[in-house]
Design an enzyme around this catalytic site. Structure first.
Site, short mmCIF file in Angstrom:
data_model
loop_
_atom_site.label_atom_id
_atom_site.label_comp_id
_atom_site.label_asym_id
_atom_site.label_seq_id
_atom_site.Cartn_x
_atom_site.Cartn_y
_atom_site.Cartn_z
N CYS A 1 28.16 -39.44 -70.45
CA CYS A 1 28.89 -40.50 -71.15
C CYS A 1 28.13 -41.00 -72.38
O CYS A 1 28.73 -41.45 -73.33
CB CYS A 1 29.21 -41.64 -70.20
N GLU B 1 31.74 -48.61 -66.30
CA GLU B 1 30.86 -47.86 -67.21
C GLU B 1 31.68 -46.67 -67.68
O GLU B 1 31.99 -45.77 -66.90
CB GLU B 1 29.59 -47.45 -66.46
N GLU C 1 36.01 -38.44 -77.35
CA GLU C 1 34.97 -37.94 -76.45
C GLU C 1 35.37 -36.54 -75.97
O GLU C 1 36.40 -36.37 -75.33
CB GLU C 1 34.85 -38.89 -75.26
N LYS D 1 34.05 -43.94 -53.17
CA LYS D 1 34.86 -42.73 -53.32
C LYS D 1 34.19 -41.83 -54.36
O LYS D 1 34.16 -42.14 -55.55
CB LYS D 1 36.28 -43.05 -53.79
P1 ADP Z 1 37.03 -37.69 -65.52
O1 ADP Z 1 38.06 -37.69 -66.60
O2 ADP Z 1 35.66 -37.58 -66.02
O3 ADP Z 1 37.35 -36.83 -64.35
P2 ADP Z 1 38.13 -40.03 -64.34
O4 ADP Z 1 38.02 -41.33 -65.00
O5 ADP Z 1 39.45 -39.34 -64.34
O6 ADP Z 1 37.00 -39.15 -65.00
O7 ADP Z 1 37.64 -40.08 -62.84
C1 ADP Z 1 36.50 -40.77 -62.41
C2 ADP Z 1 36.73 -41.23 -60.99
O8 ADP Z 1 37.88 -42.09 -60.96
C3 ADP Z 1 37.02 -40.13 -59.98
O9 ADP Z 1 36.40 -40.45 -58.75
C4 ADP Z 1 38.53 -40.19 -59.85
O10 ADP Z 1 39.01 -39.70 -58.62
C5 ADP Z 1 38.77 -41.69 -59.95
N1 ADP Z 1 40.14 -42.06 -60.36
C6 ADP Z 1 41.00 -41.37 -61.14
N2 ADP Z 1 42.17 -42.03 -61.25
C7 ADP Z 1 42.07 -43.18 -60.53
C8 ADP Z 1 42.93 -44.28 -60.25
N3 ADP Z 1 44.16 -44.34 -60.74
N4 ADP Z 1 42.48 -45.29 -59.47
C9 ADP Z 1 41.23 -45.24 -58.96
N5 ADP Z 1 40.37 -44.23 -59.17
C10 ADP Z 1 40.76 -43.21 -59.95
#
Ligand code: ADP
Length: 495
Positions: A298, A264, A395, A188
């Site tokens: 990161c 990560e 961060e 995804k």
């Molecule tokens: P950022 O804050 O840098 O956008 P995130 O950690 O929110 O990073 O998102 C990184 C990835 O995790 C994206 O592909 C996002 O769609 C996915 N993501 C966000 N929330 C969830 C969740 N509850 N379960 C699985 N994947 C998630």
């Protein structure tokens, strides 16, 4: 045939906008789509099929079938897997212009950085292609006169969830070791940047990967991402993103089928500048450690610790360099900084800047949003930053450098480690004793001496403490995708 010069093209056609399941581009079961924006303008770029649980179920089913005993993928010689991965790397090289253009449109990074990222992705695929037929176990002199061997087996269907800051590069970090190990994949991409992963998916079909080995399901985290994390047929989830979501994923993975998880996550990495450095060189390394990819990295070295004897001169030179940093159209040759990824991120960075001002740090340059459209933020430097300020602890994920004063090496080691993160660290000095003392004492997965952000396909990357679990890249990067099987043969005791 190979395109050796790559061409910037803001009008790059966007061909692949559907889900990629079982080697076909398909609409979402619900028929839903979502819009990905161009961060340079804030305007819609493309409408992309939006995966949800039903689509994730189909993708996992395809990946499970591709992993069945007797399937083309399971029966394939390991060396042939390596050839397919190399073919994919060749195709990415041939399609580098298209991929780099999509990356600039979808993510906003300057074209030269996108070009560099895609080269790093190609290098990562080639590195792991070579591993396919070299992943092997041991022969063990087990007690009881038995013959014991171990084999490293692919873990099965893996779910991979990636962020938006390095879209194609993250695809390579996830796919290459998983494919080398013999796993099948449902990926995804981030909702902000789905386009290059879909383009790469088309190339996997062209390379000849069997149906179902690689599937891509664009969509949102709470829906498509979550469905992947809790799916009972997914054996492992590999995630790159924020610490907050990483923690949630670890919890949900544990609650579902206790699937394995590698993470990560975030960082607040220290870069220590000792007083014996060449000042111009150090200023430039520290500048790039923060501002590369607009601070959306990161492992960005966002806590710049500078020894007190050179502190004022260092700040003055850093400000001079940062004022020259060209912000603007990411397709322009001389642009070094494009927009942040989205309005939310831009607002969050500006909030941190406000906090820096409120808590008494000295704003040396920048500090505002840039331009009238899109999600730009001026490259910003704070001096007189102390360890307890929010900008020194959290961060920011944006172009904000905090320059912090220190006196001695022992003191800076202690202060560098005073964080819940531990992804990376750096030290700039000509003194080998100082460099190695710091390298051994700092709690971080990567330590760079006289350089920064020197990530290579051959060297493991990952975090201590709350920066993650497991390692990517290098031989260690295969580990999360394999299970070790022991086969023990009872031998007759007498002839
Ligand atoms: P950022 O804050 O840098 O956008 P995130 O950690 O929110 O990073 O998102 C990184 C990835 O995790 C994206 O592909 C996002 O769609 C996915 N993501 C966000 N929330 C969830 C969740 N509850 N379960 C699985 N994947 C998630």
């Amino acid at each position: 045939m190979f395109q050796l010069t790559i061409m910037a093209n803001p009008n790059q056609e966007i061909i692949y906008k559907k889900l990629f399941i079982n080697n076909e581009f398909v609409d979402a079961q619900s028929g839903k789509t979502f819009v990905t924006l161009n961060p340079q303008t804030g305007k819609p770029l493309a409408e992309v099929a939006e995966a949800d649980k039903a689509d994730v179920d189909l993708a996992v089913k395809a990946a499970k079938k591709a992993f069945e005993r007797g399937s083309a993928w399971r029966d394939m010689d390991a060396s042939q897997r390596g050839r397919l991965i190399n073919k994919l790397a060749d195709l990415i090289e041939q399609h580098k212009s298209a991929l780099a253009n999509l990356e600039v449109l979808d993510n906003g990074k300057p074209f030269a950085e996108a070009d560099f990222d895609i080269q790093c992705a190609i290098d990562t695929f080639r590195y792991y292609a070579g591993w396919c037929d070299k992943i092997h176990g041991n022969t063990i002199p087990a007690d009881g006169g038995s013959l014991a061997i171990t084999s490293k087996e692919p873990i099965g269907v893996v779910g991979q969830i990636i962020p938006w800051n390095y879209p194609t590069l993250m695809v390579s970090w996830k796919w290459a070791p998983a494919l080398a190990a013999g796993c099948t994949i449902v990926l995804k991409p981030a909702e902000q940047t789905p386009l290059s992963a879909l383009y790469a998916a088309a190339l996997t079909k062209q390379a000849g990967f069997p149906s179902g080995v690689i599937n891509v399901v664009p969509g949102f985290g709470e829906t498509a991402g979550h469905a992947l994390v809790i799916h009972p047929d997914v054996r492992k989830v590999a995630f790159t993103g924020s610490t907050e979501i990483g923690r949630l994923i670890a919890e949900n993975a544990a609650k579902s089928n206790l699937k394995k998880v590698s993470l990560e996550l975030g960082g607040k990495s220290p870069l220590v500048v000792m007083q014996d450095v060449d000042l111009d060189e150090a200023v430039e390394i520290a500048h790039n450690a923060v501002f590369a990819n607009h601070g959306q990295c990161c492992c960005a070295g966002t806590r710049t610790f500078v020894q007190e004897t050179i502190y004022d001169a260092f700040v003055a030179k850093s400000v001079e360099l940062t004022r020259k940093r060209k912000v603007g159209n990411p397709f322009a040759d001389d642009t070094l900084q494009g927009p942040q990824i989205d309005a939310e991120s831009q607002q969050k960075i500006l909030k941190y800047i406000e906090l820096g001002n409120k808590q008494g740090a000295k704003l040396e340059c920048g500090g505002n949003k840039w331009g009238n459209e899109g999600f730009f933020v001026e490259p910003t430097i704070f001096s007189n930053v102390t360890d307890n300020m929010t900008i020194a602890q959290e961060e920011i994920f944006g172009p904000v450098q905090s320059v912090i004063k220190f006196k001695t090496l022992d003191e800076v080691i202690e202060r560098a480690n005073k964080t819940s993160y531990g992804l990376a660290a750096g030290i700039l000095t000509k003194n080998i004793d100082w460099a190695l003392t710091f390298a051994r004492a700092v709690e971080a997965g990567s330590v760079w001496i006289n350089c920064y952000d020197a990530v290579t396909p051959q060297t493991p990357f990952g975090g201590y403490k709350q920066s993650g679990h497991g390692r990517e890249l290098g031989e260690d990067g295969l580990e999360p995708y394999t299970e070790t099987k022991t086969i023990l043969v009872k031998l007759p005791t007498k002839n």
